[in-house]
Design an enzyme around this catalytic site. Structure first.
Site: not given
Ligand SMILES: [Zn+2]
Length: 341
Positions: A111-112, A175, A223
């Protein structure tokens, strides 16, 4: 009495579970039979094969795997041993680890954050979202762990890949601090690059995780792959090809295979792009690869966003959501290389 029950229980298991494909790989085989003395519990054999339990800072963990890790199954956890403490009884874990067990961690999802460093920590630790790990953008050598790998973190939301749903249950989430995208005047999404230091951290962390849990390449995903109608992260500037080429992490297509599909793909795009039968074939290919899409023969919003997700991951030069010959050839070469079992 408990020992007697154990003998009976184990004998029953031996007979009732012989159809389980992994039983034969067991290196830990108590050969208990009902004919043995009830008080012995075959303790000599068990003692010989006893897995070693180590203790550090009061935390117990198995030092070694007891069986075959190669298929992400039949192995003891690398994590601490979490046990019940029933009042008045002793839970014995050194003698009885079952071979019929596997990891819950089947997926690695990237993710970011769309937040700067300090806000990323605040939101991911104090609000209703989280991830197992957070990779900052401070240029240091630290990676923050926010959630125990054996617990669920809330990073994936409503999600699906191939036959699996709700991937929070079965995944590790990473993340990465990054501000995501801003739409330019034409409405095109303009993404922010990741720093080299971040990519090196993500690669080292991902390598460690996929190795320990033997997570297959097909289960290392964005994601956006598992929630294509809702999510874009980590976006087209995340270097999936670099991770594949330099660290052997995740999926990538073979260039030669793609070239072989390209001529026919161009003909498809030029001659039957809007034919429902062609759209159905493309949607079926997306579904086969793993995306959560139901073929209906229409270039609808779900299909556009799913094509866009595929492009973020494998065709970052064009993430318009419109299928071009290159994207179509890439999808077919991916399905050839990573067929659904
Ligand atoms: Zn995400």
């Amino acid at each position: 009495m408990r020992k007697t029950l154990y003998i009976i229980g184990l004998s029953t298991l031996v007979f009732s579970c012989t159809s389980q494909k992994n039983v034969k790989k067991n290196t830990y085989r108590p050969k208990t039979t009902a004919a043995q003395p009830k008080t012995a519990v075959n303790s000599q054999n068990l003692e010989k094969n006893k897995p070693e339990v180590a203790t550090e800072h009061g935390v117990e963990f198995f030092r070694t795997n007891i069986a075959d890790i190669t298929k992400n199954d039949n192995t003891t956890s690398y994590g601490s041993i979490v046990s019940a403490k029933p009042a008045g009884y002793k839970v014995v874990k050194t003698h009885f680890p079952a071979v019929a067990q596997n990891f819950r961690q089947k997926y690695l999802i990237l993710h970011y954050t769309v937040l700067p460093d300090d806000k990323s920590v605040e939101v991911l630790t104090q609000q209703s979202v989280s991830a197992h790990y957070l990779v900052n953008n401070l240029g240091d050598n630290e990676i923050y762990q926010l959630v125990d790998e054996n617990k669920r973190s809330y990073h994936a939301g409503i999600s699906a890949w191939r036959s699996d749903k709700n991937l929070n249950d079965t995944s590790i989430g990473i993340e990465i601090v990054n501000m995501g995208y801003k739409a330019d005047a034409s409405g095109m999404k303009v993404f922010q690059p990741f720093s080299d230091e971040q990519i090196k951290k993500v690669a080292a962390l991902a390598k460690d995780i996929v190795t320990r849990y033997n997570i297959p390449a097909t289960n290392v995903l964005a994601h956006s792959d598992i929630a294509p109608t809702r999510k874009q992260d980590p976006g087209p500037l995340f270097p999936w090809k670099k991770l594949y080429d330099e660290y052997q992490i995740g999926m990538w297509y073979d260039e030669m295979a793609k070239q072989n599909f390209l001529t026919l793909a161009q003909t498809d795009i030029d001659t039957r792009y809007n034919e429902p039968s062609f759209i159905f074939v493309v949607q079926t290919a997306l579904q086969k690869f793993g995306y959560d899409i139901l073929p209906n023969g229409k270039w609808d919003d779900v299909t556009k966003k799913t094509v866009e997700a595929l492009q973020y991951h494998f065709r970052p030069q064009n993430y318009s959501g419109v299928l071009d010959a290159e994207t179509w050839a890439i999808l077919q070469s991916l399905n050839q290389k990573y067929p659904t079992k």
